[in-house]
Design a protein around this motif. Structure first.
Motif, PDB file in Angstrom:
ATOM      1  N   GLY A 134      29.856  22.271  69.207  1.00 16.93           N
ATOM      2  CA  GLY A 134      29.715  21.346  70.321  1.00 16.93           C
ATOM      3  C   GLY A 134      28.283  21.159  70.772  1.00 16.93           C
ATOM      4  N   HIS A 135      27.319  21.777  70.051  1.00 16.62           N
ATOM      5  CA  HIS A 135      25.884  21.644  70.354  1.00 16.62           C
ATOM      6  C   HIS A 135      25.582  22.060  71.802  1.00 16.62           C
ATOM      7  N   HIS A 136      26.158  23.189  72.196  1.00 15.76           N
ATOM      8  CA  HIS A 136      25.877  23.738  73.522  1.00 15.76           C
ATOM      9  C   HIS A 136      24.526  24.460  73.506  1.00 15.76           C
ATOM     10  N   SER A 137      24.019  24.740  74.665  1.00 18.85           N
ATOM     11  CA  SER A 137      22.761  25.471  74.764  1.00 18.85           C
ATOM     12  C   SER A 137      22.960  26.921  74.341  1.00 18.85           C
ATOM     13  N   ALA A 138      21.840  27.582  74.065  1.00 18.84           N
ATOM     14  CA  ALA A 138      21.917  28.974  73.625  1.00 18.84           C
ATOM     15  C   ALA A 138      22.522  29.870  74.702  1.00 18.84           C
ATOM     16  N   SER A 139      22.114  29.646  75.956  1.00 21.65           N
ATOM     17  CA  SER A 139      22.657  30.476  77.039  1.00 21.65           C
ATOM     18  C   SER A 139      24.148  30.261  77.215  1.00 21.65           C
ATOM     19  N   ALA A 140      24.617  29.007  77.031  1.00 23.01           N
ATOM     20  CA  ALA A 140      26.046  28.725  77.142  1.00 23.01           C
ATOM     21  C   ALA A 140      26.824  29.401  76.016  1.00 23.01           C
ATOM     22  N   GLY A 141      26.262  29.416  74.794  1.00 20.95           N
ATOM     23  CA  GLY A 141      26.939  30.070  73.677  1.00 20.95           C
ATOM     24  C   GLY A 141      27.052  31.568  73.868  1.00 20.95           C
ATOM     25  N   VAL A 142      25.964  32.182  74.343  1.00 22.63           N
ATOM     26  CA  VAL A 142      25.990  33.624  74.586  1.00 22.63           C
ATOM     27  C   VAL A 142      26.982  33.950  75.701  1.00 22.63           C
ATOM     28  N   SER A 143      26.932  33.181  76.784  1.00 20.64           N
ATOM     29  CA  SER A 143      27.858  33.417  77.900  1.00 20.64           C
ATOM     30  C   SER A 143      29.312  33.269  77.454  1.00 20.64           C
ATOM     31  N   TYR A 144      29.569  32.278  76.626  1.00 16.77           N
ATOM     32  CA  TYR A 144      30.934  32.048  76.151  1.00 16.77           C
ATOM     33  C   TYR A 144      31.465  33.275  75.402  1.00 16.77           C
ATOM     34  N   SER A 145      30.673  33.814  74.482  1.00 19.37           N
ATOM     35  CA  SER A 145      31.102  34.981  73.700  1.00 19.37           C
ATOM     36  C   SER A 145      31.298  36.207  74.585  1.00 19.37           C
ATOM     37  N   LEU A 146      30.383  36.417  75.515  1.00 14.64           N
ATOM     38  CA  LEU A 146      30.486  37.594  76.382  1.00 14.64           C
ATOM     39  C   LEU A 146      31.662  37.478  77.351  1.00 14.64           C
ATOM     40  N   TYR A 147      31.918  36.276  77.853  1.00 13.88           N
ATOM     41  CA  TYR A 147      33.065  36.094  78.740  1.00 13.88           C
ATOM     42  C   TYR A 147      34.383  36.337  77.993  1.00 13.88           C
ATOM     43  N   GLN A 148      34.423  35.978  76.723  1.00 13.86           N
ATOM     44  CA  GLN A 148      35.628  36.252  75.936  1.00 13.86           C
ATOM     45  C   GLN A 148      35.891  37.760  75.862  1.00 13.86           C
ATOM     46  N   VAL A 149      34.838  38.535  75.628  1.00 11.60           N
ATOM     47  CA  VAL A 149      34.977  39.992  75.558  1.00 11.60           C
ATOM     48  C   VAL A 149      35.398  40.557  76.916  1.00 11.60           C
ATOM     49  N   ALA A 150      34.774  40.074  77.987  1.00 13.03           N
ATOM     50  CA  ALA A 150      35.076  40.591  79.325  1.00 13.03           C
ATOM     51  C   ALA A 150      36.503  40.271  79.743  1.00 13.03           C
ATOM     52  N   SER A 151      36.942  39.040  79.517  1.00 15.72           N
ATOM     53  CA  SER A 151      38.305  38.673  79.906  1.00 15.72           C
ATOM     54  C   SER A 151      39.334  39.438  79.088  1.00 15.72           C
ATOM     55  N   LEU A 152      39.059  39.654  77.802  1.00 18.34           N
ATOM     56  CA  LEU A 152      39.981  40.422  76.978  1.00 18.34           C
ATOM     57  C   LEU A 152      40.037  41.870  77.443  1.00 18.34           C
ATOM     58  N   ALA A 153      38.890  42.442  77.809  1.00 13.43           N
ATOM     59  CA  ALA A 153      38.867  43.816  78.310  1.00 13.43           C
ATOM     60  C   ALA A 153      39.701  43.944  79.584  1.00 13.43           C
ATOM     61  N   LEU A 154      39.623  42.938  80.477  1.00 13.69           N
ATOM     62  CA  LEU A 154      40.410  42.970  81.710  1.00 13.69           C
ATOM     63  C   LEU A 154      41.905  42.940  81.417  1.00 13.69           C
ATOM     64  N   VAL A 155      42.313  42.043  80.541  1.00 14.37           N
ATOM     65  CA  VAL A 155      43.739  41.913  80.225  1.00 14.37           C
ATOM     66  C   VAL A 155      44.266  43.185  79.562  1.00 14.37           C
ATOM     67  N   LEU A 156      43.511  43.733  78.623  1.00 14.44           N
ATOM     68  CA  LEU A 156      43.937  44.951  77.937  1.00 14.44           C
ATOM     69  C   LEU A 156      44.003  46.128  78.901  1.00 14.44           C
ATOM     70  N   ALA A 157      43.071  46.208  79.832  1.00 16.30           N
ATOM     71  CA  ALA A 157      43.089  47.297  80.810  1.00 16.30           C
ATOM     72  C   ALA A 157      44.333  47.211  81.689  1.00 16.30           C
ATOM     73  N   CYS A 158      44.705  46.007  82.104  1.00 16.79           N
ATOM     74  CA  CYS A 158      45.904  45.849  82.928  1.00 16.79           C
ATOM     75  C   CYS A 158      47.158  46.237  82.153  1.00 16.79           C
ATOM     76  N   ALA A 159      47.262  45.784  80.900  1.00 16.48           N
ATOM     77  CA  ALA A 159      48.435  46.101  80.085  1.00 16.48           C
ATOM     78  C   ALA A 159      48.540  47.601  79.837  1.00 16.48           C
ATOM     79  N   THR A 160      47.424  48.250  79.545  1.00 17.58           N
ATOM     80  CA  THR A 160      47.444  49.687  79.274  1.00 17.58           C
ATOM     81  C   THR A 160      47.818  50.475  80.527  1.00 17.58           C
ATOM     82  N   ALA A 161      47.292  50.072  81.675  1.00 17.33           N
ATOM     83  CA  ALA A 161      47.624  50.756  82.924  1.00 17.33           C
ATOM     84  C   ALA A 161      49.110  50.645  83.232  1.00 17.33           C
ATOM     85  N   VAL A 162      49.682  49.467  83.028  1.00 19.12           N
ATOM     86  CA  VAL A 162      51.121  49.281  83.276  1.00 19.12           C
ATOM     87  C   VAL A 162      51.947  50.154  82.342  1.00 19.12           C
ATOM     88  N   GLU A 163      51.539  50.238  81.064  1.00 23.55           N
ATOM     89  CA  GLU A 163      52.284  51.065  80.119  1.00 23.55           C
ATOM     90  C   GLU A 163      52.226  52.535  80.503  1.00 23.55           C
TER      91      GLU A 163
END
Length: 606
Positions: free
Chosen positions: A140-169
């Protein structure tokens, strides 16, 4: 004796798949709580990317808290590794489009090879998925900062979801799977014993009532299938209790499920007034055998009449194999109980991974399919149909039958989830203005996804219902205003299925019988190696370690065999009849080879 023909309609089959069984409601409620909790926190923190992360949560193994944690760490590691690899690749190639195309090809090939050849398939599945998602974002020809933020937000959101699921289990999951598994096995054997005992009764006044009750109980077990048993078995993997698991337990689960399925048919049998003495005699023999198996004592001294002919021939043969493996399990447990130590030998790659051509061929086929989809959706400038690539990554299985089965489930789940998403966006979201109302709408759909996900055969439909619904409705931090995502998702899935049909089914097919033949050769090879171990009396520790490795190989192949058993029904085309015949023959040979392996196992001395 006359037999009533019984065939279930599609509605009846769905009813069987969606019928409740112990643990199903609790599991679906845990899924609902974990995802709702993650969505509330993500909405509060304004964390982008959580819709994709919530959908991936349904892929997690949540049979046991410890296993949930390990699976979650694999998923998170795959996502983080993909983010690092994509950012490094873009930096090294300076965002060149040709180099990015090459990066997608390398990422998919490496992940596909490791999915088959490594001992951590989930990590590499997620690595391939997020590697493509992260690299495709730069199209999509995004800026470098937008690309880095996108990848890091994916990791952070996945970590949050996994932490919630593990705590419930850890808070709500069962911690005693071994005891529950033993109870379930005993329940099935006892139900079989009561059913055959009622079938063998001479009293025509009480027989019909007892037979109906026993048959009703057996029907409930047949509808539930072996999903719950395998779920409990999976909970034991990697735990302290796994060391004490008897050999052949998974094999016996498969036998018991088939015996129940074959026995249910006799509940639809009508008798003449004087009855059928041959059938009654066979039923009495089977009832006695099931009682002995349920008691679990002196199995090697049970003397029973042979039922080598008549309507119970197949059932008796299956139960006799069950008894033989049970005897082997007792012998191995008795000889290895003293001083057994848990052996930890981590292997990154499966044994013989670089000696076989299958992993490389599979990786090449998957990479070709992904690149065709990647080129097509970029050529028409339609990024909304990127689900064509996701379809290839998540449904590209080794055999054509298993692939078609999973693709059908994916398409059906996407349609159901997309329709629910469209109805929610168009009818409910205009009247919603808070996170509370979002939770009220979201929770029932998540519960539905979790419930369907725990079906014996169509569980992948539940995963896709949640996947499509989340991506359609959770598009940001406000009410979505477009219906295009649901439409584009279904079109992308259809395109991915078409490309995979061409590559996997027409250009480079691997039929179900071919996959079963490979499983048979691996089990026979394990049996041959096991015979050699019997002679290694002076190297008990080495023999014990090698035996555990061979036992793991046979267990994996039996798991794959059970999946292929149903997948063979999805072999469509001119070869269908031939494939079904060959698959049934190979299934019987695999069962016999596994029984031979466990008989040899009883000769191993610690």
């Amino acid at each position: 004796m006359s037999r009533r023909f019984h065939r279930g309609t599609m509605l009846e089959l769905l009813q069987e798949e969606l019928s409740p069984y112990p643990g199903r409601t609790a599991g679906a409620l845990r899924d609902t709580l974990g995802i709702v909790l993650a969505v509330v926190i993500a909405m509060t923190l304004q964390l982008p990317g959580f819709s994709l992360s919530a959908a991936l949560l349904l892929l997690m193994q949540r049979e046991r808290p410890g296993l949930t944690l390990r699976t979650g760490l694999q998923i998170l590691a795959g996502c983080a590794l993909a983010a690092i690899a994509s950012l490094v690749w873009v930096q090294l190639t300076d965002g060149n489009e040709v180099a990015r195309f090459l990066g997608v090809a390398l990422c998919v090939f490496a992940s596909a090879f490791c999915m088959v050849a490594s001992t951590l398939p989930m990590l590499w599945t997620i690595f391939g998925f997020y590697g493509f998602v992260d690299l495709a974002y730069w199209d999509g020809h995004h800026s470098a900062s937008a690309g880095v933020s996108y990848s890091l937000y994916q990791v952070a959101s996945l970590a949050l979801v996994l932490a919630c699921a593990t705590a419930v289990e850890y808070l709500f999951a069962s911690r005693h799977p071994a005891e529950e598994l033993n109870r379930e096995l005993h329940r099935r054997l006892s139900s079989l014993a009561r059913f055959f005992a009622a079938l063998a009764q001479d009293d025509l006044d009480t027989r019909p009532q007892e037979l109906r009750r026993a048959h009703r109980d057996l029907l409930q077990l047949e509808h539930a299938g072996d999903f719950r048993l395998h779920e409990l078995y999976d909970r034991l993997q990697g735990s302290e209790q796994a060391v004490r698991m008897p050999v052949g337990l998974q094999y016996r689960i498969g036998i018991l499920t088939r015996v129940i399925r074959k026995s249910v048919i006799f509940g639809f049998t009508s008798f003449t007034a004087d009855g059928n003495e041959e059938l009654k005699a066979g039923a009495r023999t089977l009832a006695a055998l099931c009682d002995q198996l349920a008691a679990g004592q002196h199995l090697d001294h049970v003397a029973l009449a042979d039922v080598s002919r008549g309507p119970f021939e197949e059932i008796f043969r299956e139960l006799r194999q069950y008894r033989e493996v049970s005897v082997a399990a007792v012998d191995v447990a008795g000889r290895q109980s003293a001083g057994r130590r848990r052996l930890r030998h981590f292997r990154f790659f499966q044994p013989g991974a670089f000696e076989q051509s299958e992993p490389v061929l599979y990786a090449l086929k998957l990479t070709l399919s992904v690149l065709i989809c990647y080129i097509l959706y970029n050529a028409v400038a339609w990024p909304g149909i990127t689900t064509c690539v996701v379809t290839v990554l998540f449904t590209g299985l080794s055999s054509t039958g298993a692939m078609k089965q999973k693709q059908l489930y994916r398409f059906a789940g996407a349609v159901v989830g997309g329709v629910l998403g469209i109805l929610t966006v168009s009818l409910l979201f205009p009247n919603m203005d808070s996170v509370t109302s979002l939770v009220v709408v979201l929770a029932p759909v998540v519960f539905l996804s979790g419930w369907v996900m725990r079906s014996p055969r169509i569980g992948y439909v539940g995963v896709q219902i949640g996947f499509a619904f989340f991506l359609s409705t959770l598009q940001g931090f406000g009410p979505p205003t477009q219906l295009n995502p649901a439409r584009d998702r279904v079109i992308g899935i259809a395109l991915g299925i078409g490309v995979m049909w061409f590559v996997f089914d027409q250009l480079w097919p691997v039929r179900t019988s071919d996959a079963l033949g490979s499983m048979l050769r691996k089990i026979k090879g394990a049996t041959s190696r096991l015979r050699a171990l019997v002679l290694q009396a002076d190297a008990a520790e080495l023999a014990a370690g090698e035996f555990q490795r061979l036992r793991s190989i046979v267990s994996v192949e039996l798991t794959n065999m059970q999946q292929m058993d149903f997948a063979a029904q999805f072999e469509i085309g001119r070869h269908r009849k031939r494939e079904l015949v060959r698959s049934r023959r190979l299934l019987r040979e695999i069962e016999g080879a596994a029984a031979e392996f466990y008989r040899e196992a009883s000769r191993i001395s610690a």
